[in-house]
Motif scaffolding. Structure first.
Motif, PDB file in Angstrom:
ATOM      1  N   GLY A  33       0.829  -1.198   0.000  1.00 42.99           N
ATOM      2  CA  GLY A  33       0.000   0.000   0.000  1.00 42.99           C
ATOM      3  C   GLY A  33       0.861   1.244   0.000  1.00 42.99           C
ATOM      4  N   THR A  34       0.424   2.268  -0.729  1.00 43.31           N
ATOM      5  CA  THR A  34       1.187   3.522  -0.781  1.00 43.31           C
ATOM      6  C   THR A  34       1.384   4.098   0.615  1.00 43.31           C
ATOM      7  N   ASP A  35       0.348   4.023   1.453  1.00 41.69           N
ATOM      8  CA  ASP A  35       0.431   4.595   2.796  1.00 41.69           C
ATOM      9  C   ASP A  35       1.464   3.869   3.660  1.00 41.69           C
ATOM     10  N   GLU A  36       1.495   2.533   3.578  1.00 43.06           N
ATOM     11  CA  GLU A  36       2.448   1.808   4.422  1.00 43.06           C
ATOM     12  C   GLU A  36       3.878   2.015   3.949  1.00 43.06           C
ATOM     13  N   VAL A  37       4.066   2.168   2.641  1.00 39.76           N
ATOM     14  CA  VAL A  37       5.410   2.467   2.134  1.00 39.76           C
ATOM     15  C   VAL A  37       5.842   3.848   2.614  1.00 39.76           C
ATOM     16  N   ALA A  38       4.943   4.821   2.542  1.00 35.02           N
ATOM     17  CA  ALA A  38       5.261   6.175   3.003  1.00 35.02           C
ATOM     18  C   ALA A  38       5.562   6.188   4.503  1.00 35.02           C
ATOM     19  N   ARG A  39       4.842   5.385   5.251  1.00 37.85           N
ATOM     20  CA  ARG A  39       5.034   5.360   6.709  1.00 37.85           C
ATOM     21  C   ARG A  39       6.420   4.825   7.076  1.00 37.85           C
ATOM     22  N   LEU A  40       6.880   3.809   6.366  1.00 37.01           N
ATOM     23  CA  LEU A  40       8.175   3.211   6.715  1.00 37.01           C
ATOM     24  C   LEU A  40       9.363   3.927   6.079  1.00 37.01           C
ATOM     25  N   THR A  41       9.139   4.599   4.958  1.00 36.17           N
ATOM     26  CA  THR A  41      10.251   5.261   4.273  1.00 36.17           C
ATOM     27  C   THR A  41      10.290   6.759   4.519  1.00 36.17           C
ATOM     28  N   GLY A  42       9.120   7.345   4.813  1.00 36.24           N
ATOM     29  CA  GLY A  42       9.038   8.798   4.892  1.00 36.24           C
ATOM     30  C   GLY A  42       9.075   9.455   3.534  1.00 36.24           C
ATOM     31  N   LEU A  43       8.839   8.656   2.476  1.00 45.13           N
ATOM     32  CA  LEU A  43       8.936   9.159   1.102  1.00 45.13           C
ATOM     33  C   LEU A  43       7.580   9.096   0.407  1.00 45.13           C
ATOM     34  N   THR A  44       7.333  10.061  -0.461  1.00 44.03           N
ATOM     35  CA  THR A  44       6.115  10.070  -1.258  1.00 44.03           C
ATOM     36  C   THR A  44       6.303   9.228  -2.516  1.00 44.03           C
ATOM     37  N   ARG A  45       5.221   9.022  -3.236  1.00 41.51           N
ATOM     38  CA  ARG A  45       5.314   8.313  -4.515  1.00 41.51           C
ATOM     39  C   ARG A  45       6.243   9.067  -5.465  1.00 41.51           C
ATOM     40  N   ALA A  46       6.149  10.376  -5.467  1.00 35.49           N
ATOM     41  CA  ALA A  46       7.022  11.172  -6.332  1.00 35.49           C
ATOM     42  C   ALA A  46       8.491  10.998  -5.940  1.00 35.49           C
ATOM     43  N   ASP A  47       8.756  10.918  -4.635  1.00 38.21           N
ATOM     44  CA  ASP A  47      10.133  10.680  -4.184  1.00 38.21           C
ATOM     45  C   ASP A  47      10.650   9.341  -4.712  1.00 38.21           C
ATOM     46  N   LEU A  48       9.821   8.305  -4.593  1.00 37.75           N
ATOM     47  CA  LEU A  48      10.218   6.981  -5.079  1.00 37.75           C
ATOM     48  C   LEU A  48      10.477   7.015  -6.576  1.00 37.75           C
ATOM     49  N   ASP A  49       9.597   7.682  -7.315  1.00 38.18           N
ATOM     50  CA  ASP A  49       9.783   7.801  -8.766  1.00 38.18           C
ATOM     51  C   ASP A  49      11.112   8.472  -9.085  1.00 38.18           C
ATOM     52  N   GLY A  50      11.441   9.498  -8.334  1.00 40.65           N
ATOM     53  CA  GLY A  50      12.687  10.218  -8.587  1.00 40.65           C
ATOM     54  C   GLY A  50      13.913   9.362  -8.335  1.00 40.65           C
ATOM     55  N   PHE A  51      13.887   8.544  -7.274  1.00 40.19           N
ATOM     56  CA  PHE A  51      15.008   7.641  -7.011  1.00 40.19           C
ATOM     57  C   PHE A  51      15.097   6.540  -8.073  1.00 40.19           C
ATOM     58  N   ALA A  52      13.934   6.039  -8.501  1.00 36.94           N
ATOM     59  CA  ALA A  52      13.916   4.901  -9.427  1.00 36.94           C
ATOM     60  C   ALA A  52      14.419   5.270 -10.801  1.00 36.94           C
ATOM     61  N   SER A  53      14.058   6.456 -11.264  1.00 38.97           N
ATOM     62  CA  SER A  53      14.427   6.833 -12.623  1.00 38.97           C
ATOM     63  C   SER A  53      14.130   8.293 -12.843  1.00 38.97           C
ATOM     64  N   PRO A  54      15.061   9.041 -13.433  1.00 40.70           N
ATOM     65  CA  PRO A  54      14.759  10.426 -13.784  1.00 40.70           C
ATOM     66  C   PRO A  54      13.531  10.518 -14.677  1.00 40.70           C
ATOM     67  N   ARG A  55      13.385   9.541 -15.580  1.00 40.39           N
ATOM     68  CA  ARG A  55      12.221   9.565 -16.474  1.00 40.39           C
ATOM     69  C   ARG A  55      10.953   9.334 -15.687  1.00 40.39           C
ATOM     70  N   ARG A  56      11.002   8.450 -14.699  1.00 45.38           N
ATOM     71  CA  ARG A  56       9.847   8.191 -13.849  1.00 45.38           C
ATOM     72  C   ARG A  56       9.488   9.466 -13.086  1.00 45.38           C
ATOM     73  N   GLY A  57      10.505  10.111 -12.519  1.00 44.73           N
ATOM     74  CA  GLY A  57      10.264  11.335 -11.772  1.00 44.73           C
ATOM     75  C   GLY A  57       9.663  12.424 -12.652  1.00 44.73           C
ATOM     76  N   ASP A  58      10.171  12.535 -13.877  1.00 46.55           N
ATOM     77  CA  ASP A  58       9.636  13.524 -14.805  1.00 46.55           C
ATOM     78  C   ASP A  58       8.180  13.251 -15.096  1.00 46.55           C
ATOM     79  N   LEU A  59       7.840  11.984 -15.308  1.00 47.99           N
ATOM     80  CA  LEU A  59       6.454  11.622 -15.609  1.00 47.99           C
ATOM     81  C   LEU A  59       5.547  11.990 -14.446  1.00 47.99           C
ATOM     82  N   THR A  60       5.997  11.735 -13.224  1.00 49.49           N
ATOM     83  CA  THR A  60       5.181  12.049 -12.061  1.00 49.49           C
ATOM     84  C   THR A  60       4.976  13.545 -11.936  1.00 49.49           C
ATOM     85  N   ALA A  61       6.061  14.306 -12.158  1.00 45.42           N
ATOM     86  CA  ALA A  61       5.950  15.751 -12.055  1.00 45.42           C
ATOM     87  C   ALA A  61       4.956  16.302 -13.080  1.00 45.42           C
ATOM     88  N   HIS A  62       5.020  15.761 -14.311  1.00 46.08           N
ATOM     89  CA  HIS A  62       4.105  16.228 -15.353  1.00 46.08           C
ATOM     90  C   HIS A  62       2.672  15.867 -15.004  1.00 46.08           C
TER      91      HIS A  62
END
Length: 429
Positions: free
Chosen positions: A398-427
């Motif tokens: 679940g997005t909420d449980e991942v955020a609770r344990l990492t302190g990171l948002t979905r956008a944060d995860l996208d940015g770590f995973a791939s610049p292209r992923r992060g760009d897509l999320t930002a757009h």
């Protein structure tokens, strides 16, 4: 602040400029050939349904059949855990998530098949019907996230039929409301890179005929022959195929049984864990790495049918093969029967939930520069975030449980995973 200490150098600035200028073509080539992951969801499987069988109720029917099998052969968490060897602390959660998945999204990727699985005699009608039904499914919210067709291959005997079916299907989509975002095409039995290049020309012609953006249509390449792995001159044909696709290739799908037969594996030993299969997929994996093209495992032909004992045997086999593939970074495979869905999702959910807390802790420590007993690097942070994102996308996490344990948002995860992923999320935001 104190004065910065002067650092001595030996080379003039012109040397650096000259070196950089000499590498501009390499930089451009790296960017073109190895753009990285596309940053989109990868389905955990592909389901193939014959074009003459596919109808508006196919997806729901598969889900209902899978739920019925679960109710009959593993009605509760304890019984499913006993069959598959699930950890006690995961059994309840995995069983509940499997049931929810089968009820809400039983199929992640569906291919209407006009190749080996097709037994109809009126292919034009079935291809047009597939286009209409897929359009309607996306319109009313009953579609799988990804849907499309597998046409006949580009070999001489069936080439014209494959081209026509592709044309009929795509034309039907355009006329019924446009190409859906989840559209996927699968080109089977590719042996030469020239066949890939020819399919690219076909798609280019269709885009021009309908005023579509260049490159709008992508496709998967199915690897089913030894020549698709190793060319006559000893080079990796599959790498040539990716290049010949001119950026349109989205996946490489391993065809377990055609490939096994091609290299002489007897029927009793044809399986996705055979050494010949491992060799082929390793070549595919290395050729695709960094290109944005994803690799999919094949299928098992052992169906979970008959009395409970036989179903359990087939489930254990399928679960084990799926877990084996996941550990080898083949995050997608084929499912050929509704009874494969419970073990597909049980394997996927267990895989992500088993490693969830450790992955979350490591990524959190990396993001906060908190240190710990493992010193992770940016490449590992990318792998950790990709792992968590895949778990979220399929419903294992679940997005909420991942955020609770990492302190990171979905956008944060996208940015770590791939610049292209992060760009897509930002757009998207």
């Amino acid at each position: 602040m104190g004065q910065k200490e002067k650092v001595a150098t030996s080379l003039a600035g012109a040397v650096s400029e000259s070196v950089s200028a000499s590498l501009v073509p390499v930089d451009e080539e790296l960017a073109r050939r190895y753009p990285g992951d596309p940053g989109t969801r990868q389905p955990v499987h592909t389901v193939y349904v014959p074009g003459d069988v596919f109808d508006a109720g196919t997806i729901r029917s598969w889900g209902d059949q899978a739920l019925a099998m679960l109710d009959e052969h593993a009605p509760d968490a304890a019984s499913l855990a006993a069959v598959l060897g699930l950890r006690d602390d995961l059994a309840e959660d995995v069983h509940a998530r499997v049931r929810a998945k089968l009820a809400n999204e039983p199929i992640e990727d569906l291919r209407v098949d006009f190749e080996d699985g097709y037994g109809g005699t009126d292919e034009d009608t079935h291809a047009a019907r597939a286009a209409r039904l897929i359009t309607e499914a996306y319109a009313d919210g009953t579609a799988a996230p990804y849907m499309g067709i597998r046409m006949k291959c580009m070999e001489a005997a069936v080439r014209d039929r494959g081209i026509r079916t592709t044309d009929v299907f795509l034309t039907g989509l355009v006329e019924n409301g446009g190409l859906p975002d989840g559209l996927v095409l699968t080109l089977p039995k590719v042996t030469y890179a020239e066949q890939v290049a020819a399919f690219v020309r076909l798609l280019e012609a269709f885009e021009k005929a309908h005023g579509l953006d260049a490159g709008r249509l992508g496709f998967e390449i199915q690897i089913e022959t030894s020549q698709a792995i190793l060319a006559a001159d000893g080079t990796a044909t599959v790498a040539r195929m990716i290049d010949a696709a001119e950026g349109r290739a989205t996946g490489l799908h391993y065809g377990t049984f055609d490939y096994s037969a091609c290299v002489g594996v007897s029927a009793a030993y044809q399986a996705s864990d055979h050494p010949a299969a491992d060799h082929a997929k390793a070549i595919m994996q290395v050729a695709a790495a960094g290109t944005g093209v994803r690799v999919s495992d094949g299928s098992t032909n052992v169906l979970p049918v008959g009395p409970t004992e036989k179903v359990h045997d087939a489930w254990r086999l399928h679960y084990g093969l799926t877990r084996r593939a996941l550990a080898r970074a083949y995050y997608q495979g084929w499912d050929m029967h509704p009874g494969h869905l419970p073990t597909r999702y049980a394997a996927v959910f267990a895989f992500y939930r088993e490693g969830f807390e450790q992955a979350a802790a490591r990524l959190s420590a990396y993001a906060n520069q908190a240190g710990g007993d493992v010193m992770d690097e940016p490449a590992t942070a990318k792998a950790l975030s990709s792992y968590l994102l895949r778990g979220i996308d399929c419903g294992a996490l679940g997005t909420d449980e991942v955020a609770r344990l990492t302190g990171l948002t979905r956008a944060d995860l996208d940015g770590f995973a791939s610049p292209r992923r992060g760009d897509l999320t930002a757009h998207a935001q």
